[in-house]
Design a protein around this motif. Structure first.
Motif, PDB file in Angstrom:
ATOM      1  N   LYS A 172       0.911  -1.287   0.045  1.00 61.45           N
ATOM      2  CA  LYS A 172      -0.035  -0.109  -0.005  1.00 61.45           C
ATOM      3  C   LYS A 172       0.991   1.244  -0.035  1.00 61.45           C
ATOM      4  CE  LYS A 172      -3.863  -2.200   2.132  1.00 61.45           C
ATOM      5  NZ  LYS A 172      -4.699  -2.068   3.499  1.00 61.45           N
ATOM      6  N   LEU A 173       2.111   1.293  -0.111  1.00 59.76           N
ATOM      7  CA  LEU A 173       3.200   2.353  -0.225  1.00 59.76           C
ATOM      8  C   LEU A 173       2.778   3.405  -1.131  1.00 59.76           C
ATOM      9  CD1 LEU A 173       5.233   2.987   1.987  1.00 59.76           C
ATOM     10  CD2 LEU A 173       6.937   2.215   0.130  1.00 59.76           C
ATOM     11  N   GLU A 174       2.569   4.519  -0.901  1.00 66.60           N
ATOM     12  CA  GLU A 174       2.452   5.432  -1.837  1.00 66.60           C
ATOM     13  C   GLU A 174       3.700   6.566  -1.887  1.00 66.60           C
ATOM     14  OE1 GLU A 174      -1.269   7.331  -1.185  1.00 66.60           O
ATOM     15  OE2 GLU A 174      -2.363   5.662  -1.526  1.00 66.60           O
ATOM     16  N   MET A 175       4.334   6.639  -0.739  1.00 61.75           N
ATOM     17  CA  MET A 175       5.490   7.581  -0.797  1.00 61.75           C
ATOM     18  C   MET A 175       6.601   6.983  -0.158  1.00 61.75           C
ATOM     19  SD  MET A 175       5.966  11.285   1.087  1.00 61.75           S
ATOM     20  CE  MET A 175       7.354  12.101   1.224  1.00 61.75           C
ATOM     21  N   LEU A 176       7.712   6.909  -0.625  1.00 61.33           N
ATOM     22  CA  LEU A 176       9.208   6.412  -0.393  1.00 61.33           C
ATOM     23  C   LEU A 176      10.004   7.390  -0.365  1.00 61.33           C
ATOM     24  CD1 LEU A 176      10.842   4.002   1.099  1.00 61.33           C
ATOM     25  CD2 LEU A 176      11.121   3.305  -1.314  1.00 61.33           C
ATOM     26  N   SER A 177      10.741   7.816   0.737  1.00 61.41           N
ATOM     27  CA  SER A 177      11.718   9.246   0.476  1.00 61.41           C
ATOM     28  C   SER A 177      12.931   8.676   1.269  1.00 61.41           C
ATOM     29  CB  SER A 177      11.192  10.492   1.116  1.00 61.41           C
ATOM     30  OG  SER A 177      12.084  11.054   1.138  1.00 61.41           O
ATOM     31  N   LYS A 195       3.330  -1.027  -6.235  1.00 57.24           N
ATOM     32  CA  LYS A 195       3.018  -0.587  -7.583  1.00 57.24           C
ATOM     33  C   LYS A 195       1.916   0.699  -7.390  1.00 57.24           C
ATOM     34  CE  LYS A 195       3.235  -4.298 -10.609  1.00 57.24           C
ATOM     35  NZ  LYS A 195       2.515  -5.505 -11.420  1.00 57.24           N
ATOM     36  N   GLU A 196       1.488   0.933  -5.950  1.00 59.84           N
ATOM     37  CA  GLU A 196       0.647   2.060  -5.448  1.00 59.84           C
ATOM     38  C   GLU A 196       1.684   3.278  -5.481  1.00 59.84           C
ATOM     39  OE1 GLU A 196      -2.554   1.989  -5.143  1.00 59.84           O
ATOM     40  OE2 GLU A 196      -2.260   0.085  -5.925  1.00 59.84           O
ATOM     41  N   LEU A 197       3.213   3.206  -5.434  1.00 58.62           N
ATOM     42  CA  LEU A 197       3.901   4.335  -5.268  1.00 58.62           C
ATOM     43  C   LEU A 197       3.733   5.583  -6.302  1.00 58.62           C
ATOM     44  CD1 LEU A 197       7.703   2.709  -4.823  1.00 58.62           C
ATOM     45  CD2 LEU A 197       6.361   4.272  -3.185  1.00 58.62           C
ATOM     46  N   LYS A 198       3.574   6.707  -5.765  1.00 53.46           N
ATOM     47  CA  LYS A 198       3.426   7.854  -6.389  1.00 53.46           C
ATOM     48  C   LYS A 198       4.526   8.802  -6.282  1.00 53.46           C
ATOM     49  CE  LYS A 198      -1.682   7.708  -5.833  1.00 53.46           C
ATOM     50  NZ  LYS A 198      -2.991   8.376  -4.862  1.00 53.46           N
ATOM     51  N   PHE A 199       5.406   8.535  -5.220  1.00 57.42           N
ATOM     52  CA  PHE A 199       6.483   9.374  -4.927  1.00 57.42           C
ATOM     53  C   PHE A 199       7.721   8.603  -4.528  1.00 57.42           C
ATOM     54  CE2 PHE A 199       9.568  11.944  -2.495  1.00 57.42           C
ATOM     55  CZ  PHE A 199       9.683  13.345  -2.938  1.00 57.42           C
ATOM     56  N   THR A 219       3.242   2.663 -12.574  1.00 52.90           N
ATOM     57  CA  THR A 219       2.466   3.483 -13.593  1.00 52.90           C
ATOM     58  C   THR A 219       1.722   4.619 -12.814  1.00 52.90           C
ATOM     59  OG1 THR A 219       0.700   1.808 -13.350  1.00 52.90           O
ATOM     60  CG2 THR A 219       2.268   1.756 -15.212  1.00 52.90           C
ATOM     61  N   LEU A 220       1.553   4.660 -11.553  1.00 52.78           N
ATOM     62  CA  LEU A 220       1.026   5.903 -10.648  1.00 52.78           C
ATOM     63  C   LEU A 220       2.019   6.799 -10.321  1.00 52.78           C
ATOM     64  CD1 LEU A 220      -1.551   3.684  -8.404  1.00 52.78           C
ATOM     65  CD2 LEU A 220      -1.611   4.704 -10.799  1.00 52.78           C
ATOM     66  N   LEU A 242       5.207   5.828 -17.860  1.00 52.69           N
ATOM     67  CA  LEU A 242       5.269   6.552 -16.463  1.00 52.69           C
ATOM     68  C   LEU A 242       4.398   7.815 -16.867  1.00 52.69           C
ATOM     69  CD1 LEU A 242       8.213   5.901 -14.436  1.00 52.69           C
ATOM     70  CD2 LEU A 242       6.321   4.339 -14.812  1.00 52.69           C
ATOM     71  N   THR A 243       3.155   7.641 -17.584  1.00 52.34           N
ATOM     72  CA  THR A 243       2.493   8.954 -18.133  1.00 52.34           C
ATOM     73  C   THR A 243       2.030   9.876 -17.145  1.00 52.34           C
ATOM     74  OG1 THR A 243       0.693   7.375 -18.227  1.00 52.34           O
ATOM     75  CG2 THR A 243       2.020   7.657 -20.217  1.00 52.34           C
ATOM     76  N   THR A 244       1.850   9.472 -15.769  1.00 56.59           N
ATOM     77  CA  THR A 244       1.502  10.419 -14.692  1.00 56.59           C
ATOM     78  C   THR A 244       2.595  11.336 -14.299  1.00 56.59           C
ATOM     79  OG1 THR A 244       1.637   8.674 -13.074  1.00 56.59           O
ATOM     80  CG2 THR A 244      -0.472   8.949 -14.299  1.00 56.59           C
ATOM     81  N   LEU A 245       3.640  11.282 -14.599  1.00 52.92           N
ATOM     82  CA  LEU A 245       5.114  11.606 -14.143  1.00 52.92           C
ATOM     83  C   LEU A 245       5.162  12.974 -14.244  1.00 52.92           C
ATOM     84  CD1 LEU A 245       8.154   9.464 -14.851  1.00 52.92           C
ATOM     85  CD2 LEU A 245       7.535  10.461 -12.483  1.00 52.92           C
ATOM     86  N   LYS A 246       5.157  13.910 -13.145  1.00 51.22           N
ATOM     87  CA  LYS A 246       5.391  15.324 -13.251  1.00 51.22           C
ATOM     88  C   LYS A 246       6.631  16.065 -13.028  1.00 51.22           C
ATOM     89  CE  LYS A 246       0.720  16.191 -11.633  1.00 51.22           C
ATOM     90  NZ  LYS A 246      -0.043  16.672 -12.861  1.00 51.22           N
ATOM     91  N   VAL A 247       7.632  15.149 -12.327  1.00 54.32           N
ATOM     92  CA  VAL A 247       8.860  15.414 -12.100  1.00 54.32           C
ATOM     93  C   VAL A 247       9.652  14.256 -12.052  1.00 54.32           C
ATOM     94  CG1 VAL A 247      10.680  16.206 -10.221  1.00 54.32           C
ATOM     95  CG2 VAL A 247       8.213  17.114 -10.372  1.00 54.32           C
ATOM     96  N   ILE A 248      10.902  14.438 -13.050  1.00 50.28           N
ATOM     97  CA  ILE A 248      12.145  13.564 -13.177  1.00 50.28           C
ATOM     98  C   ILE A 248      13.418  14.103 -12.921  1.00 50.28           C
ATOM     99  CG2 ILE A 248      13.248  11.938 -14.820  1.00 50.28           C
ATOM    100  CD1 ILE A 248      10.792  11.696 -16.455  1.00 50.28           C
TER     101      ILE A 248
END
Length: 407
Positions: A172-177, A195-199, A219-220, A242-248
């Protein structure tokens, strides 16, 4: 004569006893939480603002203590937020007794030492932020036991070793820093099962090897920070998934080869950092698809060819950084269409011809660097109309300035 019934007194006694047990259990539970927090307080050696010293007192309810949130049903501690309090100390093992804790945020303090294994008791944990402290040692394997975890932030600490493969258990991880540590080795392929990672941020470590092609499974993903490491090889083409990417951010690595054309698929992209690598070839025409782009940073590579005219599509662009490459040709006049630009750096290339007068359209410009090229002709007088300009560097060219004769 009827015998008196003993049922009502008996029932009353039973209810009283039951109520007493409930009260006792509730009081016992909140006492456990109080003891756990007081143990944490005793491990804090410096509390410069006296947040805990004056507020965490046994004379008041735990649920009223600063940084503490209790649930409305069981009155147990569900969240603890001690962020940005300038605290110094260590994490007590008793913190693992806060069995209802789901949110723990202690970022931007000076906690140090290793993390106690007793934290594995916090099976309700959803949000965990230990960022910007001084924790050391290896990232514990037991982080993988937090099956409900959605955010794990360990950035800017002193963690060493490798990224544990057990993180793949965090479905369920969405953010890993994990940025700003001393982590080495390769990115484990198992990480891309999350696969739930957004960050995903792994910047400023000592990671090496190729960027795994499995990154295309995320893909998220909206933000990807892999800069300031030792990655090598080509940028995997699967990044186009990764079509949802805003920052690379892949800057400050040893990446080589040409840009994958699939980068044109990333139409939501706002920031693209690829500077300080060993990328070759021309800037691809598909860059014109990235109409939401605000930062385009390709400096300090080995790029060749001319600036493609499709760059005029990037009307939201604020920063254009192409310095220290092998770019040739003239600075295209369509550069004047990028009316949102605040910084343009084309220094240390092989540009020829004149500076286009259309640069006068860029009224928000704050910095211009065209130095170390082969530019010629007159410096456009319209540059004098750029009232926001703070820095301009044109040296080591063949430019002339218009002479003004005083009457």
């Amino acid at each position: 004569m009827a015998k008196p019934s003993f049922l009502p007194p008996f029932m009353f006694g039973l209810l009283f006893a039951t109520f007493g047990v409930i009260l006792s259990a509730k009081y016992s539970s909140i006492t456990v939480d109080q003891s756990a927090l007081l143990a944490l307080k005793s491990h804090i050696t410096h509390d410069p603002h006296n947040f805990l010293t004056t507020n965490w007192s046994t004379s008041t309810s735990v649920c009223s203590w600063i940084g503490v949130t209790c649930g409305s049903k069981h009155y147990r501690v569900t969240a603890l937020n001690l962020s940005s309090m300038d605290l110094i100390g260590t994490i007590s093992s008793q913190l693992g007794n806060l069995s209802f804790l789901a949110w723990l945020d202690i970022h931007q303090n000076s906690f140090q030492g290793s993390l106690p294994v007793e934290l594995t008791n916090l099976r309700r944990m959803k949000y965990l932020d230990f960022g910007n402290n001084s924790f050391n040692g290896k990232i514990p394997l037991w982080f993988g036991c937090f099956s409900k975890l959605q955010t794990l932030s360990l950035y800017l600490n002193n963690f060493i070793g490798v990224i544990p493969s057990t993180l793949s258990n965090l479905s369920k991880l969405e953010m890993l820093s994990l940025g700003g540590n001393q982590i080495s080795g390769r990115i484990p392929n198992s990480l891309f099962k999350c696969k739930e990672l957004k960050f995903l941020s792994l910047f400023n470590n000592s990671l090496e090897g190729n960027i795994p092609t499995e990154i295309g499974n995320l893909t998220l993903l909206k933000t990807l920070h892999l800069g300031i490491n030792h990655f090598k090889g080509k940028i995997p083409s699967t990044i186009g998934n990764l079509t949802t990417l805003k920052v690379i951010d892949l800057a400050y690595n040893n990446l080589s080869g040409e840009f994958p054309l699939v980068i044109g698929n990333l139409t939501s992209l706002r920031e693209l950092y690829l500077s300080y690598n060993k990328l070759t070839g021309e800037i691809p025409l598909v860059i014109g698809n990235l109409t939401s782009l605000r930062v385009l940073s390709f400096g300090n590579n080995k790029l060749t060819g001319e600036i493609p005219l499709v760059i005029e599509n990037l009307t939201s662009l604020k920063i254009l950084y192409l310095s220290n490459n092998k770019l040739t040709g003239e600075i295209p006049s369509i550069i004047g269409n990028l009316i949102s630009l605040t910084e343009i750096d084309l220094g240390l290339n092989y540009f020829t011809g004149e500076i286009p007068s259309t640069i006068g359209n860029l009224t928000t410009l704050e910095a211009i660097n065209f130095s170390y090229n082969n530019l010629s002709g007159e410096i456009p007088p319209v540059i004098g109309n750029l009232t926001s300009l703070l820095m301009i560097s044109l040296f080591d060219n063949n430019l002339t300035a218009k002479k003004f004769v005083t009457p």
